[in-house]
Design an enzyme around this catalytic site. Sequence first.
Site, PDB file in Angstrom:
ATOM      1  N   SER A  11       0.816  -1.222   0.000  1.00 28.21           N
ATOM      2  CA  SER A  11       0.000   0.000   0.000  1.00 28.21           C
ATOM      3  C   SER A  11       0.844   1.263   0.000  1.00 28.21           C
ATOM      4  CB  SER A  11      -0.934  -0.001   1.220  1.00 28.21           C
ATOM      5  OG  SER A  11      -0.188  -0.080   2.424  1.00 28.21           O
ATOM      6  N   CYS A 129      11.765   0.114 -13.317  1.00 25.23           N
ATOM      7  CA  CYS A 129      11.360   1.357 -13.991  1.00 25.23           C
ATOM      8  C   CYS A 129      12.329   1.689 -15.124  1.00 25.23           C
ATOM      9  CB  CYS A 129      11.276   2.505 -12.988  1.00 25.23           C
ATOM     10  SG  CYS A 129      12.822   2.906 -12.134  1.00 25.23           S
ATOM     11  N   SER A 160      11.756  10.503  -5.262  1.00 30.89           N
ATOM     12  CA  SER A 160      10.796   9.497  -5.732  1.00 30.89           C
ATOM     13  C   SER A 160      11.229   8.083  -5.372  1.00 30.89           C
ATOM     14  CB  SER A 160      10.622   9.595  -7.251  1.00 30.89           C
ATOM     15  OG  SER A 160      11.770   9.106  -7.924  1.00 30.89           O
ATOM     16  N   ALA A 161      12.436   7.941  -4.829  1.00 30.99           N
ATOM     17  CA  ALA A 161      12.964   6.616  -4.495  1.00 30.99           C
ATOM     18  C   ALA A 161      12.673   6.307  -3.035  1.00 30.99           C
ATOM     19  CB  ALA A 161      14.464   6.559  -4.767  1.00 30.99           C
ATOM     20  N   GLY A 164      11.928   0.821  -0.618  1.00 29.58           N
ATOM     21  CA  GLY A 164      11.982  -0.379  -1.448  1.00 29.58           C
ATOM     22  C   GLY A 164      12.973  -0.233  -2.585  1.00 29.58           C
TER      23      GLY A 164
END
Length: 314
Positions: A11, A129, A160-161, A164
Amino acid sequence: MKPCKVAIIGSGNIGTDLMIKILRHGKHVEMGAMVGIDPTSEGLARATRLGVPVTAAGIDGLLAMPEFGEIRIAFDATSAGAHARHNATLQAHNVRVIDLTPAAIGPYVVPSVNAGEHLDAPNLNMVTCGGQATIPIVAAVASVTPVHYAEIVASIASKSAGPGTRDNIDEFTETTSRAIESVGGARRGKAIIVLNPAEPPLIMRDTVCCLIDEADTAAIEAAVHAMVERMQGYVPGYRLKQRVQFDRIDTPVNVPGLGPTTGLKVTVFLEVEGAAHYLPAYAGNLDIMTSAALACAERVAQALGNHHALSAAS
């Protein structure tokens, strides 16, 4: 055809963005469950507000949900380490798995290149990605002439990293490198990821270099443009930053795995802007993964629906 019920495990940012994409744009798939492990997570709270059944008890919680019996496809947006258990559990219940981690248990899938090749596979891996952004370009060049070596550099905004991505850096480079070869068609592949700390955050940028023999440069350029257009069908923010570049290498250079090599170097510069469904526009690296996963799931759902229809008819 009735839409196929799907579950998302994880999530976090990717799982939440994928959920919103399915709710807004799903044609053959619809949300059946959102699975997390943190009861206070924003993703689970948002899913609840949007009317999606949720559990904060992980994969075991999913199995206990009354909605689980209808789930045909599950997306795993957790980590490579957790994926092995998730996959084994889901396979035991005949649920197709689309893996957004670098675990690579199943075959690599890049929708614009090989979406139709593995529709019967129980587990499909979405590479990374960087792989989703660059492998189509390697494949485009390889459709014209053999690619002896392909190297990609994926530069993403550090912001944005998430944890995970950071924990899976080694898996990212290894998985992407292998997929450059097996899906992109390069004889040798190498991947590099750069976390750019610039503020304000920059959108995802990718560089693809292919080493080839002398070839028809116009045909290569046309193939690249055609692939970019195909990519924009499910990732509208995917674009060519400038014209395809060609450089002749007359003096032998040492290429990993190949040794001294001459030929033609093809360089392609890309940028990927996110659709900003949930994530900011600069997070094109996450957007391309969720967009590719949805495109893959649509194909799998269609195949499942067709199989069910044929079985019913017979």
